[in-house]
Design a protein around this motif. Sequence first.
Motif, PDB file in Angstrom:
ATOM      1  N   TYR A 107      -2.033  -2.281  -6.758  1.00  0.00           N
ATOM      2  CA  TYR A 107      -1.649  -1.675  -5.333  1.00  0.00           C
ATOM      3  C   TYR A 107      -2.807  -1.086  -4.620  1.00  0.00           C
ATOM      4  O   TYR A 107      -2.895  -1.627  -3.451  1.00  0.00           O
ATOM      5  CB  TYR A 107      -0.550  -0.803  -5.315  1.00  0.00           C
ATOM      6  CG  TYR A 107       0.713  -1.328  -6.612  1.00  0.00           C
ATOM      7  CD1 TYR A 107       1.664  -2.286  -6.270  1.00  0.00           C
ATOM      8  CD2 TYR A 107       0.700  -0.491  -7.793  1.00  0.00           C
ATOM      9  CE1 TYR A 107       2.384  -2.653  -7.153  1.00  0.00           C
ATOM     10  CE2 TYR A 107       1.442  -0.990  -8.604  1.00  0.00           C
ATOM     11  CZ  TYR A 107       2.462  -1.920  -8.464  1.00  0.00           C
ATOM     12  OH  TYR A 107       3.372  -2.200  -9.427  1.00  0.00           O
ATOM     13  N   THR A 108      -3.236  -0.404  -4.958  1.00  0.00           N
ATOM     14  CA  THR A 108      -4.551   0.176  -4.412  1.00  0.00           C
ATOM     15  C   THR A 108      -5.678  -0.955  -4.224  1.00  0.00           C
ATOM     16  O   THR A 108      -6.206  -1.048  -3.090  1.00  0.00           O
ATOM     17  CB  THR A 108      -5.311   1.229  -5.262  1.00  0.00           C
ATOM     18  OG1 THR A 108      -4.210   2.425  -5.310  1.00  0.00           O
ATOM     19  CG2 THR A 108      -6.498   1.765  -4.546  1.00  0.00           C
ATOM     20  N   MET A 116      -7.504   8.113  -9.024  1.00  0.00           N
ATOM     21  CA  MET A 116      -7.543   6.871  -9.151  1.00  0.00           C
ATOM     22  C   MET A 116      -7.887   6.032  -7.701  1.00  0.00           C
ATOM     23  O   MET A 116      -7.401   4.860  -7.318  1.00  0.00           O
ATOM     24  CB  MET A 116      -5.914   6.436  -9.660  1.00  0.00           C
ATOM     25  CG  MET A 116      -5.219   7.016 -10.535  1.00  0.00           C
ATOM     26  SD  MET A 116      -3.739   6.448 -11.030  1.00  0.00           S
ATOM     27  CE  MET A 116      -3.149   7.564 -12.226  1.00  0.00           C
ATOM     28  N   GLY A 117      -8.684   6.580  -6.957  1.00  0.00           N
ATOM     29  CA  GLY A 117      -9.147   6.176  -5.598  1.00  0.00           C
ATOM     30  C   GLY A 117     -10.200   5.036  -5.650  1.00  0.00           C
ATOM     31  O   GLY A 117     -10.534   4.575  -4.490  1.00  0.00           O
ATOM     32  N   GLY A 118     -10.585   4.515  -6.859  1.00  0.00           N
ATOM     33  CA  GLY A 118     -11.609   3.523  -6.696  1.00  0.00           C
ATOM     34  C   GLY A 118     -13.161   3.902  -6.534  1.00  0.00           C
ATOM     35  O   GLY A 118     -13.646   4.918  -7.045  1.00  0.00           O
ATOM     36  N   GLY A 119     -13.786   3.509  -5.475  1.00  0.00           N
ATOM     37  CA  GLY A 119     -15.042   3.692  -5.065  1.00  0.00           C
ATOM     38  C   GLY A 119     -15.393   5.172  -4.672  1.00  0.00           C
ATOM     39  O   GLY A 119     -14.588   6.005  -4.694  1.00  0.00           O
ATOM     40  N   TYR A 158      -2.848   4.939  -1.060  1.00  0.00           N
ATOM     41  CA  TYR A 158      -1.824   4.119  -2.153  1.00  0.00           C
ATOM     42  C   TYR A 158      -1.875   4.986  -3.486  1.00  0.00           C
ATOM     43  O   TYR A 158      -1.168   4.853  -4.214  1.00  0.00           O
ATOM     44  CB  TYR A 158      -2.403   2.742  -2.163  1.00  0.00           C
ATOM     45  CG  TYR A 158      -1.925   2.197  -0.995  1.00  0.00           C
ATOM     46  CD1 TYR A 158      -0.553   1.326  -1.064  1.00  0.00           C
ATOM     47  CD2 TYR A 158      -2.666   1.719   0.317  1.00  0.00           C
ATOM     48  CE1 TYR A 158       0.075   0.705  -0.032  1.00  0.00           C
ATOM     49  CE2 TYR A 158      -2.134   1.129   1.348  1.00  0.00           C
ATOM     50  CZ  TYR A 158      -0.913   0.609   1.154  1.00  0.00           C
ATOM     51  OH  TYR A 158      -0.236  -0.177   2.337  1.00  0.00           O
ATOM     52  N   SER A 159      -3.077   5.320  -3.942  1.00  0.00           N
ATOM     53  CA  SER A 159      -3.345   6.026  -5.274  1.00  0.00           C
ATOM     54  C   SER A 159      -2.469   7.038  -5.280  1.00  0.00           C
ATOM     55  O   SER A 159      -1.958   7.384  -6.316  1.00  0.00           O
ATOM     56  CB  SER A 159      -4.738   6.219  -5.663  1.00  0.00           C
ATOM     57  OG  SER A 159      -5.324   7.065  -4.705  1.00  0.00           O
ATOM     58  N   LEU A 160      -2.362   7.899  -4.130  1.00  0.00           N
ATOM     59  CA  LEU A 160      -1.764   9.266  -4.172  1.00  0.00           C
ATOM     60  C   LEU A 160      -0.156   8.985  -4.272  1.00  0.00           C
ATOM     61  O   LEU A 160       0.499   9.658  -5.016  1.00  0.00           O
ATOM     62  CB  LEU A 160      -2.112  10.056  -3.065  1.00  0.00           C
ATOM     63  CG  LEU A 160      -3.279  10.654  -2.933  1.00  0.00           C
ATOM     64  CD1 LEU A 160      -3.862  11.308  -1.724  1.00  0.00           C
ATOM     65  CD2 LEU A 160      -3.297  11.977  -4.215  1.00  0.00           C
TER      66      LEU A 160
END
Length: 358
Positions: free
Chosen positions: A77-78, A260-263, A333-335
């Motif tokens: 989703y993120t 989980m926020g990616g970069g 999205y991760s939150l």
Amino acid sequence: MERKGFLKSLAGVGASTLGLSTLSSFSSYNFDLGKIEKFPEHLKGDSLDWDKVRLDFPRQKNEIYMDNASTHPTNIYTAWAVHRITEWTKDDVGEPWWPWWAKSRDEGKKLFAELINADPSEIAHARSTVTAESNMLNGMDLKGGNVVMTDLHYTESIYGYKFREKNDGLELRMIKCKDWRFSVHDFAPFVDKKTKLIAITLVSNVNGFIARDVKAISDLAHANGAILYVDFIQGVGAVPVDVKAMGIDVAACSTFKWLMGGGKGFGFMYIRKDLQGTVIKPTLSSGGVSFNYPPWTDHPDPTKPDIIWHEVTGPRMYEVSYPNYEGVIAAHYSLKYILDLGVENIQKHNRLLTDRLL
């Protein structure tokens, strides 16, 4: 990918575009790619299904990943949300995004505040944990005082304290953790009425040690007129955090680990409301001006100066210009994902997996 096909439906974003073969799993969730307002039921309550949660992270198909403390894998989703903004910047595809960006900017702060039991008016965007910690130090009057911390603190952050010790005369009191852990009893001999700040990590990047008596350390700091800063990048999202109950005054984290926020390049800073602009002054200039003279305006206001500006207040005083919007959207999205899944459930599941390894 055909532009026409993309315009017809964002659900047409496929595996070849995202590099995620599991993107087709959206259909099995009956999930609308264009309106991610809530996540599938397999994240919640009695419907919680860890097998389906695993499928939300395509990386698990190729390897057993055990380095979440370094960089957490991104859920689909993120990944989709970040992909959509890159498609917009590349091709100007889809509906206008500026209003949506602004929504994510504010919504991310609300969600992060909910996660740590803070008020959104106490949350600022940050470039990184180290940047936020440095921002705090720059805004404090540390002259004539001391700072107490342990050697389990992140070494790049410790560098910032040593730099100020050399250049600004800061007295740094370092607790040497002989058994790779610390408690309030270790701090007591180092803290006095000249202590301005106690800095700790909630979870150490050195060995995963979790500080269990944060409230007691906070009480010690407050009893001596100091404040407590917590680097919780290794903990928030994996263990429950309540800044009010724990007595945390300032805290910071990036989002690429357990959030989980990616970069990298984006995070959050928490500053207790009554400390904003007082104990921790802004050192970054952010805002704008308007010109009260021709040709900028046909009707200058004689009661106002030529250049009109209003001082920024609240947590925005600790920000400069735009945040990293890819980070903003990823965090949004991760939150939402983490809050739906529940940090307590994540912690319980992590313990189960750890027990199996041990």
